[in-house]
Scaffold this motif. Structure first.
Motif, short mmCIF file in Angstrom:
data_model
loop_
_atom_site.label_atom_id
_atom_site.label_comp_id
_atom_site.label_asym_id
_atom_site.label_seq_id
_atom_site.Cartn_x
_atom_site.Cartn_y
_atom_site.Cartn_z
N PHE A 32 11.45 5.52 1.01
CA PHE A 32 10.22 6.21 0.62
C PHE A 32 9.96 7.49 1.42
O PHE A 32 8.91 8.10 1.30
CB PHE A 32 9.02 5.25 0.73
N ARG A 33 10.94 7.92 2.18
CA ARG A 33 10.79 9.16 2.95
C ARG A 33 10.56 10.35 2.03
O ARG A 33 9.68 11.18 2.28
CB ARG A 33 12.01 9.41 3.82
N ALA A 34 11.30 10.44 0.94
CA ALA A 34 11.14 11.58 0.02
C ALA A 34 9.76 11.59 -0.64
O ALA A 34 9.29 12.64 -1.07
CB ALA A 34 12.23 11.54 -1.05
N ASP A 35 9.09 10.43 -0.67
CA ASP A 35 7.73 10.34 -1.23
C ASP A 35 6.66 10.65 -0.18
O ASP A 35 5.47 10.57 -0.47
CB ASP A 35 7.47 8.95 -1.81
N GLY A 36 7.10 10.93 1.05
CA GLY A 36 6.15 11.29 2.10
C GLY A 36 5.86 10.20 3.13
O GLY A 36 5.06 10.42 4.04
N LEU A 37 6.50 9.04 3.02
CA LEU A 37 6.24 7.97 3.98
C LEU A 37 6.78 8.34 5.36
O LEU A 37 7.96 8.64 5.51
CB LEU A 37 6.86 6.65 3.51
N GLU A 38 5.89 8.33 6.35
CA GLU A 38 6.25 8.70 7.72
C GLU A 38 5.89 7.61 8.73
O GLU A 38 6.35 7.66 9.86
CB GLU A 38 5.50 9.96 8.14
N ARG A 39 5.05 6.66 8.33
CA ARG A 39 4.47 5.74 9.31
C ARG A 39 4.26 4.37 8.66
O ARG A 39 3.74 4.27 7.55
CB ARG A 39 3.15 6.33 9.76
N LEU A 40 4.65 3.32 9.40
CA LEU A 40 4.39 1.96 8.96
C LEU A 40 3.42 1.31 9.94
O LEU A 40 3.53 1.49 11.15
CB LEU A 40 5.68 1.15 8.89
N GLU A 41 2.48 0.57 9.39
CA GLU A 41 1.47 -0.11 10.20
C GLU A 41 1.63 -1.62 10.07
O GLU A 41 1.86 -2.14 8.98
CB GLU A 41 0.07 0.29 9.75
N LEU A 42 1.52 -2.31 11.19
CA LEU A 42 1.58 -3.76 11.25
C LEU A 42 0.28 -4.23 11.89
O LEU A 42 -0.06 -3.79 12.99
CB LEU A 42 2.79 -4.19 12.10
N GLU A 61 0.82 -1.20 0.00
CA GLU A 61 0.00 0.00 0.00
C GLU A 61 0.86 1.26 0.00
O GLU A 61 0.54 2.26 0.64
CB GLU A 61 -0.99 -0.02 1.16
N VAL A 62 1.96 1.21 -0.75
CA VAL A 62 2.86 2.34 -0.89
C VAL A 62 2.33 3.25 -2.01
O VAL A 62 1.95 2.75 -3.06
CB VAL A 62 4.29 1.86 -1.26
N ALA A 63 2.31 4.53 -1.75
CA ALA A 63 1.89 5.48 -2.78
C ALA A 63 2.57 6.82 -2.51
O ALA A 63 2.74 7.22 -1.36
CB ALA A 63 0.37 5.66 -2.77
N SER A 64 2.94 7.50 -3.56
CA SER A 64 3.55 8.81 -3.44
C SER A 64 2.59 9.76 -2.72
O SER A 64 1.38 9.74 -2.97
CB SER A 64 3.89 9.36 -4.82
N CYS A 65 3.12 10.54 -1.82
CA CYS A 65 2.37 11.52 -1.02
C CYS A 65 1.45 10.87 0.00
O CYS A 65 0.62 11.56 0.61
CB CYS A 65 1.59 12.49 -1.90
N LYS A 66 1.54 9.57 0.20
CA LYS A 66 0.76 8.88 1.23
C LYS A 66 1.67 8.69 2.44
O LYS A 66 2.76 8.13 2.31
CB LYS A 66 0.25 7.55 0.70
N ALA A 67 1.23 9.13 3.59
CA ALA A 67 2.08 9.13 4.78
C ALA A 67 2.27 7.76 5.41
O ALA A 67 3.21 7.54 6.17
CB ALA A 67 1.51 10.09 5.82
N SER A 68 1.39 6.80 5.10
CA SER A 68 1.51 5.49 5.75
C SER A 68 1.50 4.36 4.72
O SER A 68 1.02 4.50 3.59
CB SER A 68 0.37 5.29 6.75
N ALA A 69 2.06 3.23 5.14
CA ALA A 69 2.04 1.99 4.37
C ALA A 69 1.97 0.86 5.38
O ALA A 69 2.12 1.08 6.59
CB ALA A 69 3.28 1.87 3.49
N GLU A 70 1.74 -0.33 4.89
CA GLU A 70 1.58 -1.49 5.77
C GLU A 70 2.73 -2.46 5.56
O GLU A 70 3.22 -2.62 4.44
CB GLU A 70 0.25 -2.18 5.48
N VAL A 71 3.15 -3.12 6.63
CA VAL A 71 4.14 -4.19 6.54
C VAL A 71 3.48 -5.49 6.99
O VAL A 71 2.52 -5.49 7.76
CB VAL A 71 5.39 -3.92 7.40
#
Length: 180
Positions: free
Chosen positions: A126-136, A87-97
């Protein structure tokens, strides 16, 4: 666009180093033998799954890694698990692991070492794309996943209500944020 990455996790006194690399067709037999997923019991199921992982990499939205114990002496590398950033996307602050560990490799620190390697890479790549938070996320009846999350700095956030049939039990959400 990220096309391929190889990550490493150091050996411990009781377990060999881990190598994390994108899934490939040559992994299908080992995947079918090792996966805890009942939907991956046949070679054709495994091949479809690996092809889906390859498409995720190509699209830049899902990055699945085969987790291998590093080759030692004459012993070849051995598949012991899977980790994935999804669930990685540019300008999206979160993704899932997510992750799983093969039954024969449990209790040797595979999951926390592989998850930590994935986490560090993800937050950096992915920090430059806005990723700040990972969810498990995991089901509440899986205390081993709570321990893995805690070992890797994912803090318990809340309990999520079940959503049958896909999620028949309540779940825990753990979160890790990028360092400031």
């Amino acid at each position: 666009m990220i096309t391929s990455v190889m990550l490493e996790a150091a050996a411990t006194p009781t377990a060999p180093a881990l190598v994390l690399r994108p899934w490939c067709v040559e992994d299908v037999s080992a995947l079918v033998a090792a996966s805890p997923d009942p939907g991956l019991e046949r070679e054709d199921d495994g091949l479809r799954w690996v092809r889906a992982q390859e498409r995720g990499w190509a699209a830049g939205v899902r990055f699945g890694f085969a987790v291998l114990e590093a080759a030692r002496g004459a012993a070849p590398a051995r598949l012991v698990g899977n980790v994935v950033l999804k669930e990685v996307a540019s300008c999206k602050a979160s993704a899932e692991v997510g992750y799983w560990t093969a039954a024969q490799a449990r209790g040797r620190g595979v999951a926390p070492r592989a998850l930590e390697a994935l986490t560090v890479w993800s937050l950096d790549a992915f920090r430059a794309d806005g990723l700040e938070r990972l969810e498990l996320l995991h089901q509440v009846d899986n205390p081993a996943s709570c321990r893995v999350a805690a070992k890797c700095g994912y803090t318990y956030d809340r309990t999520l209500a079940s959503a049958p049939p896909a999620y028949p039990l309540d779940g825990h959400l753990h979160v890790r944020r990028a360092a400031a």
